[in-house]
Write an enzyme that holds these catalytic residues in place. Sequence first.
Site, mmCIF file in Angstrom:
data_model
loop_
_atom_site.group_PDB
_atom_site.id
_atom_site.type_symbol
_atom_site.label_atom_id
_atom_site.label_comp_id
_atom_site.label_asym_id
_atom_site.label_seq_id
_atom_site.Cartn_x
_atom_site.Cartn_y
_atom_site.Cartn_z
ATOM 1 C CD GLU A 172 -9.059 3.455 -21.130
ATOM 2 O OE1 GLU A 172 -9.940 3.517 -21.980
ATOM 3 O OE2 GLU A 172 -9.006 4.223 -20.145
ATOM 4 C CG ASP A 226 -0.928 -2.766 -17.963
ATOM 5 O OD1 ASP A 226 -0.160 -2.184 -17.179
ATOM 6 O OD2 ASP A 226 -0.928 -3.982 -18.209
ATOM 7 C CB SER A 242 16.008 14.304 13.111
ATOM 8 O OG SER A 242 16.724 14.490 14.294
ATOM 9 C CE LYS A 256 8.139 14.281 12.647
ATOM 10 N NZ LYS A 256 8.201 12.860 12.430
ATOM 11 C CD GLU A 273 9.269 10.645 6.128
ATOM 12 O OE1 GLU A 273 10.169 11.477 5.898
ATOM 13 O OE2 GLU A 273 9.193 10.001 7.183
ATOM 14 C CE LYS A 303 9.742 21.490 6.744
ATOM 15 N NZ LYS A 303 9.678 20.731 5.501
ATOM 16 C CE LYS A 343 6.750 12.457 17.424
ATOM 17 N NZ LYS A 343 7.212 11.457 16.466
ATOM 18 C CB CYS A 394 -13.881 -31.010 12.147
ATOM 19 S SG CYS A 394 -12.190 -31.054 11.502
ATOM 20 C CB CYS A 430 -13.289 -28.860 8.613
ATOM 21 S SG CYS A 430 -13.277 -27.753 10.030
#
Length: 717
Positions: free
Chosen positions: A58, A60, A105, A138, A197, A336, A360, A457, A477
């Site tokens: 739909e 589409d 970073s 993260k 990200e 943060k 991490k 085979c 085969c």
Amino acid sequence: MYGTQQTRELQEQSRVLLMHAQIPGSTAANEIAQLRNLLRFHEYRYYVLNEPLVSDFEYDQLYQLLLRTENKHPALQTPDSPTQRVGSSLNQGFATVQHLVPMLSLDNSYNADDLLDFDRKARELSGLDTIDYCIEPKFDGASISLIYENDMLARAATRGDGVEGEEITNNLKQVRSIPLTAEFSRYGLQQIEIRGEVIMSKKSFDRYNGWLAEQALPPLANPRNAASGSLRMKDPKEVHRRGLDAFLYHVSFFTMADGWQKSDENHDADIKDHLEKGDPLRTHSGSLKMLWDLGFRSPEKEKRVVKGIQAVIDYCHEFEAKRDDLPYEIDGMVVKVNDVVLQDKLGMTSHHPRWAVAFKFKARQATTALRGVEFQVGRTGAVTPVAKLDPVYLGGVTVSSISIHNEEYIREKDLKIGDTVLIERAGDVIPQIVKSMPELRDGSETAIAFPRSCPVCKSELFKEETEAVWRCINIECEAQVVEKMIHFVSKDAMDIKSFGEANVRKFYELGFLKDIPGIYRLPYDKIGGLEGFGKKSLDNLKAAIEASRQQPLHRLVYALGIRFVGETTAKTLANSVENIFDFKDRSEEDLTQMEDVGVKVAKSIHQFFLNEQNLHMLKELEQLGLQLKNQKKQAVAAGSLTGKTFLFTGTLAKLKRSEAEAMAEARGGVIVSGVSAKLNYLVVGEDAGSKLEKAKKINTVKIISEDEFLELAGEEA
Ligand code: IVH
């Protein structure tokens, strides 16, 4: 972003449009505006909320409607239309661009002590007893920055070296969770730079790797690689195929309408005057909410605001425990300082902000020994090497064998028998060998010898120059025959429950089953005598096989295991015919006209339907009562115009008048002789005269072109 009432209205508008394929009595400009509005709404439901209200089909249809209307009225096209996501520039080079503020970073922390340390420093510097933190996942993907100016997406860039990145606006327009316009002006913002990200969900990653496998290409190692590799693709359509998402999580720079600017870098004494308490930009959580309200996928639902570091530690652990259940990969949490004024005060070192830290998670990698390699023959005859490993526990499962794809892959990864290898499993993703460790070799390791004859085979193997895969081309085969049947009964194909790989192998070995039609001629009397086949399981098997005769055509097309034909292509193919045998008359060129069908795919389909053995098999399946007709298409064809009245006027370009009338009648339409309020459609050709003039005066008569009529009739215009 959209209230309940508005959602209801938009859904109702979609329903009306899907039914009538136009807005009665509307101008083109209005129609375009409404369609754009609806498409944006459905994109938001799908890509941001993950709660679509319409089917892909739909969506589409609405999209095609907009595309057609815009094509008819080029003057009404604008760069922010949902249709403009589809970039067309192949071979795009990527210009280097400067970020408005360097993309720093984060410093990492790995345990509670590290977090306590981070908090202690922040408290010392600020002189506060307790700090409010905002914690969010993260995301494990590729960093991007977006700039919006006057509410329009002006530029998207990769992180690059943090100072300069590459301009990838066209590619990122393919990411449906990135709005092309957003009303930042509502918040007094003239320009804003946002960081986020790009990720590939686990589901998209699996789907994409499945597609690669169909193309006999080695899979990508993990969703992160898949996402970052996607950003710099030359062809935006390829980016689209990868089904990427974007999480936006940080406002790094903005200019207010009054000219005041705030960036990660400036330490503005007057910041409190500009961002009063209650201003969403005054806190990190407020920015996330603002982004969410503007239609971005920010971690609004995942984030948590807490007081003090102990609650931070708890939330990090809580999230780590549910890591595997998330639909996307994360490799940790980001903590943060929530108050932007305090963030500004804490500032940054030369590398990292002092107001944020990454926590991490433990990596899910392990080392183990590669003991040997087995070669397996798949249903297309491809011979795949599988590394046998010393069993090792990794991210919830024990791994003892891993596909190593092909010779090229083995060479690239420098793998030898006896090597220590590093393996990785990202979430529920299939484990991969990351690398070998040549530095640990003691000289006893041996090269992996690739066979030149089929391990099953024994016939000679072949490799096409353009391919990396060796293949057994003996269609008798045993391995291929069995694999083809396993594929045929599998869940995504004919979905014959309780059949499964084990039964295919067992029945084959016992001589009860030798080919696909044989599935529908099983000797149940003999099977009934086998161990493990009580009456109940036999009945279940019978019922499942019986039910599969009614599976829709697209499942059968997929189940045939034609090379390069995955589920999506199978649907496209099945929808394009009334009967599977129609493919006999399709040339390679005809086939390439279809979406998703390239030269390689077309060739493979064409060859399949040239092969007498395959046609014979299909005839047998037809006699066995399987569904070889496209029922959906036939239903549409038969009754789509039922009860609607038509009149043709002027000279038609593609059809003779009599053909057009027959077409309408064949679909249940009625031809009338004059224009009146009873007429539903006046189909207008060239030089139409008085009938057209008359019809224009009657509101209820829809005036359509020949192409529109063809579309209505379900024919290619
Ligand atoms: S904040 C100035 N938040 O992790 C602060 N980063 O080294 C900007 N990442 O380069 C980063 N999820 O690519 C932030 N929720 C999140 C994140 C996140 C993933 C990435 C980002 C950054 C790296 C940190």
